[in-house]
Design a protein around this motif. Structure first.
Motif, PDB file in Angstrom:
ATOM      1  N   ASN A 125       0.811  -1.224   0.000  1.00 39.95           N
ATOM      2  CA  ASN A 125       0.000   0.000   0.000  1.00 39.95           C
ATOM      3  C   ASN A 125       0.843   1.273   0.000  1.00 39.95           C
ATOM      4  O   ASN A 125       0.399   2.324   0.450  1.00 39.95           O
ATOM      5  CB  ASN A 125      -0.965   0.004   1.189  1.00 39.95           C
ATOM      6  CG  ASN A 125      -0.278   0.257   2.525  1.00 39.95           C
ATOM      7  OD1 ASN A 125       0.880  -0.128   2.718  1.00 39.95           O
ATOM      8  ND2 ASN A 125      -0.978   0.882   3.448  1.00 39.95           N
ATOM      9  N   ALA A 126       2.047   1.203  -0.529  1.00 39.64           N
ATOM     10  CA  ALA A 126       2.987   2.321  -0.457  1.00 39.64           C
ATOM     11  C   ALA A 126       2.451   3.596  -1.104  1.00 39.64           C
ATOM     12  O   ALA A 126       2.612   4.699  -0.574  1.00 39.64           O
ATOM     13  CB  ALA A 126       4.317   1.927  -1.098  1.00 39.64           C
ATOM     14  N   GLU A 127       1.822   3.469  -2.258  1.00 43.96           N
ATOM     15  CA  GLU A 127       1.294   4.650  -2.952  1.00 43.96           C
ATOM     16  C   GLU A 127       0.263   5.378  -2.094  1.00 43.96           C
ATOM     17  O   GLU A 127       0.272   6.609  -1.991  1.00 43.96           O
ATOM     18  CB  GLU A 127       0.659   4.230  -4.280  1.00 43.96           C
ATOM     19  CG  GLU A 127       1.645   3.707  -5.309  1.00 43.96           C
ATOM     20  CD  GLU A 127       2.104   4.777  -6.281  1.00 43.96           C
ATOM     21  OE1 GLU A 127       1.727   5.951  -6.077  1.00 43.96           O
ATOM     22  OE2 GLU A 127       2.837   4.435  -7.218  1.00 43.96           O
ATOM     23  N   ALA A 128      -0.633   4.626  -1.471  1.00 47.48           N
ATOM     24  CA  ALA A 128      -1.667   5.228  -0.627  1.00 47.48           C
ATOM     25  C   ALA A 128      -1.052   5.909   0.589  1.00 47.48           C
ATOM     26  O   ALA A 128      -1.516   6.978   1.029  1.00 47.48           O
ATOM     27  CB  ALA A 128      -2.672   4.158  -0.196  1.00 47.48           C
ATOM     28  N   VAL A 129      -0.012   5.316   1.142  1.00 46.30           N
ATOM     29  CA  VAL A 129       0.686   5.909   2.291  1.00 46.30           C
ATOM     30  C   VAL A 129       1.315   7.247   1.898  1.00 46.30           C
ATOM     31  O   VAL A 129       1.202   8.242   2.622  1.00 46.30           O
ATOM     32  CB  VAL A 129       1.756   4.942   2.831  1.00 46.30           C
ATOM     33  CG1 VAL A 129       2.672   5.643   3.830  1.00 46.30           C
ATOM     34  CG2 VAL A 129       1.100   3.729   3.456  1.00 46.30           C
ATOM     35  N   VAL A 130       1.960   7.279   0.760  1.00 52.59           N
ATOM     36  CA  VAL A 130       2.587   8.520   0.288  1.00 52.59           C
ATOM     37  C   VAL A 130       1.544   9.622   0.113  1.00 52.59           C
ATOM     38  O   VAL A 130       1.767  10.770   0.504  1.00 52.59           O
ATOM     39  CB  VAL A 130       3.356   8.273  -1.025  1.00 52.59           C
ATOM     40  CG1 VAL A 130       3.728   9.604  -1.692  1.00 52.59           C
ATOM     41  CG2 VAL A 130       4.606   7.448  -0.760  1.00 52.59           C
ATOM     42  N   GLN A 131       0.414   9.289  -0.472  1.00 51.19           N
ATOM     43  CA  GLN A 131      -0.620  10.302  -0.664  1.00 51.19           C
ATOM     44  C   GLN A 131      -1.084  10.880   0.669  1.00 51.19           C
ATOM     45  O   GLN A 131      -1.315  12.082   0.806  1.00 51.19           O
ATOM     46  CB  GLN A 131      -1.813   9.722  -1.425  1.00 51.19           C
ATOM     47  CG  GLN A 131      -2.869  10.760  -1.773  1.00 51.19           C
ATOM     48  CD  GLN A 131      -2.295  11.924  -2.570  1.00 51.19           C
ATOM     49  OE1 GLN A 131      -1.702  11.724  -3.632  1.00 51.19           O
ATOM     50  NE2 GLN A 131      -2.452  13.153  -2.070  1.00 51.19           N
ATOM     51  N   LYS A 132      -1.208  10.011   1.669  1.00 50.45           N
ATOM     52  CA  LYS A 132      -1.627  10.491   2.988  1.00 50.45           C
ATOM     53  C   LYS A 132      -0.552  11.384   3.612  1.00 50.45           C
ATOM     54  O   LYS A 132      -0.873  12.399   4.244  1.00 50.45           O
ATOM     55  CB  LYS A 132      -1.938   9.310   3.901  1.00 50.45           C
ATOM     56  CG  LYS A 132      -2.525   9.704   5.234  1.00 50.45           C
ATOM     57  CD  LYS A 132      -3.408   8.617   5.816  1.00 50.45           C
ATOM     58  CE  LYS A 132      -4.751   8.541   5.137  1.00 50.45           C
ATOM     59  NZ  LYS A 132      -5.700   7.642   5.822  1.00 50.45           N
ATOM     60  N   LEU A 133       0.697  11.054   3.437  1.00 52.17           N
ATOM     61  CA  LEU A 133       1.781  11.895   3.951  1.00 52.17           C
ATOM     62  C   LEU A 133       1.756  13.278   3.303  1.00 52.17           C
ATOM     63  O   LEU A 133       1.961  14.294   3.971  1.00 52.17           O
ATOM     64  CB  LEU A 133       3.131  11.229   3.701  1.00 52.17           C
ATOM     65  CG  LEU A 133       3.438   9.968   4.501  1.00 52.17           C
ATOM     66  CD1 LEU A 133       4.740   9.343   4.030  1.00 52.17           C
ATOM     67  CD2 LEU A 133       3.495  10.258   5.989  1.00 52.17           C
TER      68      LEU A 133
END
Length: 236
Positions: A125-133
């Motif tokens: 889920n790395a992409e989703a984590v980056v968006q949240k950051l």
């Protein structure tokens, strides 16, 4: 946005995470389990430190709560599930609350409570984590759960992957260890080929859990970044 890394659950210090967005990684396998369970309809995940604590909570709400976790990578006696993300399918977890205790991952989550935001991350889920950051736009500390207090190759390269995505989308300033993690990932984008040298990877392989390893090394198959707040991990 400053980005730093803490290399194990044992190295978390309050002053390092205060007022920052923390990203907790235990890709083999606790955070991969959490992300998968929530994607498949789990209402939330309650991370706890001990087996006794998990059992006590579950006993009060047995029809609604399920127990999952491991010690030394092996399923805990009497628990519903081990620490294999492949067990947490929709049929088994939808509408349930998971109580989870693991050797490293849940310790890292519980030790991060002084952070402003606590995001659960893995390769999947790395992409989703980056968006949240990016949405939060706070300084970031990536916490590697590690293995029994020691540095873990798998969590470190996962950190590098997350940093590589973030760097393309947002201005960032990296600590030396974050720079090293990014460098390691950029030289080893085929993650599985690199983390095969990790001791924890070898342990899981020896237990016959190769399908878990294949699953956890996939990139961005889940579009969700669960967060820990007030004792439970959910999608905000």
């Amino acid at each position: 946005m400053k980005v730093d890394i803490i290399i194990s659950a044992d190295d978390i210090k309050e002053k390092k995470i205060l007022n920052k967005s923390v990203v907790v990684i235990d890709m083999l396998r606790a955070t991969s389990v959490i992300v998968t369970a929530i994607k498949n309809g789990c209402e939330g995940v309650i991370p706890v430190l001990t087996v006794d604590e998990a059992v006590k909570i579950a006993e009060k709400h047995r029809n609604e709560y399920i127990l999952g976790g491991e010690r030394d990578a092996i399923k805990i006696q009497g628990f519903d599930f081990s620490n294999s993300p492949l067990e947490y399918n929709e049929e088994k977890v939808k509408g349930k609350t998971l109580i989870m205790t693991t050797s490293n991952g849940t310790r890292a989550i519980k030790a991060s409570i002084k952070a402003k935001n606590i995001i659960i991350a893995a390769m999947i889920n790395a992409e989703a984590v980056v968006q949240k950051l990016i949405d939060y736009n706070e300084d970031v500390v990536i916490i590697n759960a590690g293995t029994n207090g020691e540095f873990s190759i798998d969590d470190f390269i996962c950190s590098g992957y997350i940093i590589s995505i973030l760097k393309k989308r947002h201005p960032i300033s990296l600590s030396d260890i974050a720079t090293t993690s990014l460098y390691i990932y950029e030289k080893n984008t085929d993650v599985k080929s690199f983390i095969k040298y990790a001791n924890h990877y070898k342990k899981i392989k020896q237990l016959g859990l190769s399908k878990d390893l294949e699953y956890c090394c996939q990139k961005n198959i889940v579009d969700a970044a669960p967060e820990y707040k007030d004792g439970i991990i959910t999608i905000k």
